[in-house]
Scaffold this active site. Sequence first.
Site, PDB file in Angstrom:
ATOM      1  CD  GLU A 177      44.708  26.710  -6.769  1.00  0.00           C
ATOM      2  OE1 GLU A 177      44.377  25.350  -7.100  1.00  0.00           O
ATOM      3  OE2 GLU A 177      45.378  26.231  -5.645  1.00  0.00           O
ATOM      4  N   GLY A 219      53.267  12.462 -28.527  1.00  0.00           N
ATOM      5  CA  GLY A 219      52.408  13.798 -27.452  1.00  0.00           C
ATOM      6  C   GLY A 219      53.017  14.550 -28.039  1.00  0.00           C
ATOM      7  NE  ARG A 223      48.699  19.053 -11.096  1.00  0.00           N
ATOM      8  CZ  ARG A 223      48.130  19.829 -11.308  1.00  0.00           C
ATOM      9  NH1 ARG A 223      48.804  21.040 -11.108  1.00  0.00           N
ATOM     10  NH2 ARG A 223      47.243  20.037 -11.725  1.00  0.00           N
ATOM     11  CG  LEU A 249      39.925  25.156 -14.052  1.00  0.00           C
ATOM     12  CD1 LEU A 249      40.218  24.074 -12.589  1.00  0.00           C
ATOM     13  CD2 LEU A 249      41.535  24.571 -14.400  1.00  0.00           C
ATOM     14  CG  ASP A 288      44.822   7.380 -26.212  1.00  0.00           C
ATOM     15  OD1 ASP A 288      43.900   7.572 -25.598  1.00  0.00           O
ATOM     16  OD2 ASP A 288      45.028   8.358 -26.805  1.00  0.00           O
ATOM     17  NE  ARG A 295      44.210  22.959  -8.194  1.00  0.00           N
ATOM     18  CZ  ARG A 295      45.313  22.442  -9.288  1.00  0.00           C
ATOM     19  NH1 ARG A 295      45.147  21.566  -9.717  1.00  0.00           N
ATOM     20  NH2 ARG A 295      45.678  24.101  -9.729  1.00  0.00           N
ATOM     21  CB  SER A 337      50.424  19.754 -14.265  1.00  0.00           C
ATOM     22  OG  SER A 337      51.095  19.188 -14.848  1.00  0.00           O
ATOM     23  CG  HIS A 367      42.367  20.123 -12.868  1.00  0.00           C
ATOM     24  ND1 HIS A 367      41.778  20.031 -13.748  1.00  0.00           N
ATOM     25  CD2 HIS A 367      43.162  20.105 -11.590  1.00  0.00           C
ATOM     26  CE1 HIS A 367      43.145  21.402 -13.534  1.00  0.00           C
ATOM     27  NE2 HIS A 367      43.426  21.577 -12.958  1.00  0.00           N
ATOM     28  CG  PHE A 394      48.730  28.644  -7.735  1.00  0.00           C
ATOM     29  CD1 PHE A 394      48.341  29.298  -8.705  1.00  0.00           C
ATOM     30  CD2 PHE A 394      47.366  27.967  -7.978  1.00  0.00           C
ATOM     31  CE1 PHE A 394      47.889  29.504  -9.628  1.00  0.00           C
ATOM     32  CE2 PHE A 394      47.011  27.694  -9.331  1.00  0.00           C
ATOM     33  CZ  PHE A 394      47.260  29.080 -10.245  1.00  0.00           C
ATOM     34  CG  HIS A 403      40.690  22.471  -9.981  1.00  0.00           C
ATOM     35  ND1 HIS A 403      40.174  23.734  -9.007  1.00  0.00           N
ATOM     36  CD2 HIS A 403      42.082  23.037  -9.926  1.00  0.00           C
ATOM     37  CE1 HIS A 403      40.618  24.774  -9.830  1.00  0.00           C
ATOM     38  NE2 HIS A 403      41.631  24.021 -10.086  1.00  0.00           N
ATOM     39  CD  GLN A 413      44.750  18.495  -8.234  1.00  0.00           C
ATOM     40  OE1 GLN A 413      44.802  19.005  -9.419  1.00  0.00           O
ATOM     41  NE2 GLN A 413      44.920  18.420  -6.904  1.00  0.00           N
ATOM     42  CD  GLU A 459      47.030  15.020 -16.488  1.00  0.00           C
ATOM     43  OE1 GLU A 459      46.879  16.533 -16.810  1.00  0.00           O
ATOM     44  OE2 GLU A 459      46.146  14.528 -15.981  1.00  0.00           O
TER      45      GLU A 459
HETATM   46  C1  LIG Z   1      41.725  22.939 -17.995  1.00  0.00           C
HETATM   47  C2  LIG Z   1      42.817  23.087 -17.125  1.00  0.00           C
HETATM   48  C3  LIG Z   1      44.021  23.944 -16.971  1.00  0.00           C
HETATM   49  C4  LIG Z   1      45.374  23.570 -15.939  1.00  0.00           C
HETATM   50  N1  LIG Z   1      46.392  24.329 -15.416  1.00  0.00           N
HETATM   51  C5  LIG Z   1      46.737  24.198 -14.974  1.00  0.00           C
HETATM   52  C6  LIG Z   1      47.663  25.472 -14.210  1.00  0.00           C
HETATM   53  O1  LIG Z   1      47.623  26.561 -14.402  1.00  0.00           O
HETATM   54  N2  LIG Z   1      49.314  25.249 -13.989  1.00  0.00           N
HETATM   55  C7  LIG Z   1      48.884  23.479 -14.279  1.00  0.00           C
HETATM   56  O2  LIG Z   1      50.573  23.233 -13.585  1.00  0.00           O
HETATM   57  N3  LIG Z   1      49.111  22.420 -14.856  1.00  0.00           N
HETATM   58  C8  LIG Z   1      47.250  22.978 -15.330  1.00  0.00           C
HETATM   59  N4  LIG Z   1      46.645  22.119 -15.520  1.00  0.00           N
HETATM   60  C9  LIG Z   1      47.553  20.632 -15.726  1.00  0.00           C
HETATM   61  C10 LIG Z   1      48.284  20.745 -17.206  1.00  0.00           C
HETATM   62  O3  LIG Z   1      48.133  21.106 -17.858  1.00  0.00           O
HETATM   63  C11 LIG Z   1      48.791  19.288 -17.359  1.00  0.00           C
HETATM   64  O4  LIG Z   1      49.004  18.524 -16.649  1.00  0.00           O
HETATM   65  C12 LIG Z   1      49.544  19.208 -19.224  1.00  0.00           C
HETATM   66  O5  LIG Z   1      49.394  19.934 -19.009  1.00  0.00           O
HETATM   67  C13 LIG Z   1      49.384  17.481 -19.018  1.00  0.00           C
HETATM   68  O6  LIG Z   1      50.624  17.782 -20.788  1.00  0.00           O
HETATM   69  P1  LIG Z   1      51.215  16.540 -21.045  1.00  0.00           P
HETATM   70  O7  LIG Z   1      52.537  17.603 -21.896  1.00  0.00           O
HETATM   71  O8  LIG Z   1      51.184  15.764 -20.089  1.00  0.00           O
HETATM   72  O9  LIG Z   1      50.008  16.383 -22.337  1.00  0.00           O
HETATM   73  P2  LIG Z   1      48.937  17.223 -22.677  1.00  0.00           P
HETATM   74  O10 LIG Z   1      49.138  18.385 -22.898  1.00  0.00           O
HETATM   75  O11 LIG Z   1      48.079  16.620 -22.883  1.00  0.00           O
HETATM   76  O12 LIG Z   1      49.358  16.457 -24.355  1.00  0.00           O
HETATM   77  C14 LIG Z   1      48.921  15.350 -24.872  1.00  0.00           C
HETATM   78  C15 LIG Z   1      49.370  14.552 -26.394  1.00  0.00           C
HETATM   79  O13 LIG Z   1      49.174  13.602 -26.502  1.00  0.00           O
HETATM   80  C16 LIG Z   1      48.792  13.456 -27.598  1.00  0.00           C
HETATM   81  N5  LIG Z   1      48.367  11.649 -27.598  1.00  0.00           N
HETATM   82  C17 LIG Z   1      47.432  11.471 -26.911  1.00  0.00           C
HETATM   83  N6  LIG Z   1      47.105  10.049 -26.809  1.00  0.00           N
HETATM   84  C18 LIG Z   1      47.799   9.885 -27.780  1.00  0.00           C
HETATM   85  C19 LIG Z   1      47.722   8.563 -29.066  1.00  0.00           C
HETATM   86  N7  LIG Z   1      47.353   7.236 -28.678  1.00  0.00           N
HETATM   87  N8  LIG Z   1      48.859   8.568 -30.405  1.00  0.00           N
HETATM   88  C20 LIG Z   1      49.149  10.279 -30.356  1.00  0.00           C
HETATM   89  N9  LIG Z   1      49.326  11.003 -29.233  1.00  0.00           N
HETATM   90  C21 LIG Z   1      48.609  10.834 -28.445  1.00  0.00           C
HETATM   91  C22 LIG Z   1      47.773  14.420 -27.270  1.00  0.00           C
HETATM   92  O14 LIG Z   1      47.685  15.018 -29.377  1.00  0.00           O
HETATM   93  C23 LIG Z   1      48.469  15.614 -27.248  1.00  0.00           C
HETATM   94  O15 LIG Z   1      48.878  16.224 -28.109  1.00  0.00           O
HETATM   95  C24 LIG Z   1      45.357  22.924 -15.953  1.00  0.00           C
HETATM   96  C25 LIG Z   1      44.740  20.749 -16.693  1.00  0.00           C
HETATM   97  C26 LIG Z   1      43.281  21.535 -17.189  1.00  0.00           C
HETATM   98  C27 LIG Z   1      42.792  20.325 -17.982  1.00  0.00           C
END
Ligand SMILES: Cc1cc2nc3c(=O)[nH]c(=O)nc-3n(C[C@H](O)[C@H](O)[C@H](O)COP(=O)(O)OP(=O)(O)OC[C@H]3O[C@@H](n4cnc5c(N)ncnc54)[C@H](O)[C@@H]3O)c2cc1C
Length: 583
Positions: A256, A11, A395, A253, A222, A287, A400, A353, A116, A243, A241, A384
Site C-alpha cells: 500500500e 515463533g 485491519r 504483495l 500451526d 483495504r 499489524s 493477506h 496509509f 489486500h 483480509q 498474527e
Molecule cells: C508480504 C507482507 C507484507 C506485509 N507488510 C506489512 C506492513 O507493512 N505493515 C504491517 O503492519 N503489517 C504488514 N504485514 C503483516 C505483518 O507482517 C504480519 O502480520 C506480522 O509480521 C506477523 O508477525 P508474527 O510475529 O505474528 O509472525 P511471523 O513473523 O509470521 O512469524 C511466525 C513464526 O512462527 C514460527 N512457527 C510457525 N509455526 C511453527 C511451529 N509449528 N513450530 C515452530 N515454529 C513455528 C515461524 O518459524 C516464525 O518464526 C505484511 C505481511 C505480508 C505477508
Amino acid sequence: MIHTIDALVVGAGGAGLYAALELSKRGVPVAVLSKMYPTRSHTGTAQGGICAALGNLEEDHWEWHMFDTIKGGDYLVDQDAAEILAREAITTIYELEHMGLPFNRTPDGRLDQRFFGGHTRPDPQDPAKRIPVHRACYAADRTGHMILQTLYQQCIKHAVNFYNEFHVLDLIVKDGVCAGVVAVEVRTGELHRFHAKAVLFATGGFGKIFSVTSNAHSLTGDGVAIAYRRGVPMMDMEFFQFHPTGIYQKGILLSEAARSEGAYLVNGKGERFMERYAPQLKELAPRDMISRSIVQEIRAGRGGDGKDYVFLDVRHLGKAVIDAKLPDIMDFVRVYMSRDPLTDLIPIEPTAHYAMGGIPTDNDARVILDSQRTPLHGFYAAGECACVSVHGANRLGTNSLVDILVFGRRAGIDMARYCADRDGVGWTELPAHPEDDTRGAITRIVNGQGGENAGNIRKQMQTEMTQKCGVFRGKDDLRSARDTISELKERYDRLSIQDKSKGFNTDLLEAMELGWLLDIAETTVLGALAREESRGGHAREDFPKRDDAHWLKHTLAYHTEDGVVLQYKPVTITTYEPQERKY
Ligand SMILES: Cc1cc2nc3c(=O)[nH]c(=O)nc-3n(C[C@H](O)[C@H](O)[C@H](O)COP(=O)(O)OP(=O)(O)OC[C@H]3O[C@@H](n4cnc5c(N)ncnc54)[C@H](O)[C@@H]3O)c2cc1C
C-alpha cells in the site's frame, strides 16, 4: 529428549522475539522455538510501515489512531485493546529507534511518516470531514526486515536461547494448565519434550488456506490449529483480509506504500475508479473497501485489457521517489512481471493477506477459552496468530506490526510475572506420555497406505477457498465449500507420503501442516456461513448490510467430537458507538 525451561516462545517473528527479549531482560530463562531460521519469519517481508501517532509532520493524537482502528475494523474491535494499541504504539516506535532501527527521516532529522489507508485526522477547514494523516514510520519498503533484524540482534545480545528448525507439533495441557510443548527437530526427526511454566504461541498467520496469497509458504496456522485441538476456540475466523494490490495471479504483495506515495488505481477505461466508491480517501480507503471495488469493476466489464485485473499506476511518481521509497516492490514488478513500472501499468488483483481471527486472548496476551474469559493458565498468544481483538472485521495497514510488538511485549511482561508467581506453586506435572499423540499422528501418516496425495488435497482446498470464500461470499458457494472441505478431510485420513526417512522429512511436516490448514479452512467457512451480515472483510452478497442488532459479536469456533460448534462473545465498547462507515 527432555528440556526444562521457565518460558517457551514458539515463533521467532516480531511478536515472539519481542516477548523473548522482555523475558530475558527480566532474568527469566527463555527459549525460542522456530520451525525456520528466525530471520526468515514472515515479519521480515513486511514492506510499508508501522504506525504511531507521533505527529511528526502534522497534528496527530493516539485517540485519532484508536478511532481509525475501530472504524476501520467496522466496530468489531474491542475498544479497550485498541486504546492500548494506539497509546503503546508511540513508546514502541521510540524503543525500536533506540535499539538502532534505521527508520527513514525527514530532512530535519525526525522520523519520517507516510500516509496509509484509513489513517485520518479531522480536516482543519471542515472538522466533520476526515483527511489522510502521515502516521506510518518506515524504512523504505523493507520495514519488517529492519524490525526483524533489529530484534534478533537484541535477542542474541540478551542471551536468548534459540532452537532453530524445531517444529512444534503439540501443546501439553494438564488439568487446565499449560505445561509445555512437543516438537520435532527437523534435522534428525527426533521428538523433543519441552516442559515449561509458561508457553507463548507467536506462530503467525495462515494465508495458505487460499491459492492467491501474499503469505509465505510457512504460514499454515500451526499454533492456531494445535491449540484448537487442545480445546482452545478459534475466534473470528470468517474475517480474512484481501489486500487490493497483489501481482496478478501470483498474489505477491505490492505494498500500500505505493498508494501512500501517490500511486493510482485505474480500470480498463483508464478511470481512477476509487473516486466513485470512496470520494474522500479514494486510493487511501481501507483495504476491504478497495478490494470489493476492484471486484465490482471487473464484474462490470471494466477490467484491464478486458481481463480480470485492474492496474496500479506509479508512472507519474518518477524514478527518484520509486528508488528512494519503493525500491523492493518495484523490483518485484520487473522480476515477476517483466514490466517497467516507470513506463508500464501494473496488473493487480486482490490477494489473501491477513488473518484478523485467531487464538482469543485478553489484553495481556493470556489465552481465554470462552465469553466468560476463562483463562488457560500458563498459555499465551501474540501476533498474527492471536485475536485480541484490535483489528475487528478489517485491519488497517501498518497496524499489524504495531500489534505484534505491543502485544508481544505485553506477553513477555505478563509471562515473567506468571513464572515468578509459579515459583510458590511448583512446576505443573506432565501427563504420563506427552509425546504419544504426536507419535501416533506421525506413524499414521508415514505408514498411510490410502494413496491420497497431500499436494492434491492442498491445491483443491486453496482453489475452493479462493473461489468460494473470497472477497464476496454467498450461501450457495459457502455450503459447497463446506462440503468440499469435509470431503477433503476424509481424504486426508487416507494420506500416503513417499519419504519415510527421519531427518528433514518435509513431506511429513507439510502433511501435518495440511491437517491444520484443513481445520482452519473449515472454521473459516462455517463462521462465514453462519454470519448473515456484511462487516469489514466479510462481505455476503445475500446479506449486504451490517446488522448490529444480531451480529455485533465475536465468533468462537470449538473443536468437538460432533464437529465444529460455534458460540459468540460480546464486543467491548468503551468510547465509540457504532456508526455507518463512510470514507
Ligand atoms: C508480504 C507482507 C507484507 C506485509 N507488510 C506489512 C506492513 O507493512 N505493515 C504491517 O503492519 N503489517 C504488514 N504485514 C503483516 C505483518 O507482517 C504480519 O502480520 C506480522 O509480521 C506477523 O508477525 P508474527 O510475529 O505474528 O509472525 P511471523 O513473523 O509470521 O512469524 C511466525 C513464526 O512462527 C514460527 N512457527 C510457525 N509455526 C511453527 C511451529 N509449528 N513450530 C515452530 N515454529 C513455528 C515461524 O518459524 C516464525 O518464526 C505484511 C505481511 C505480508 C505477508
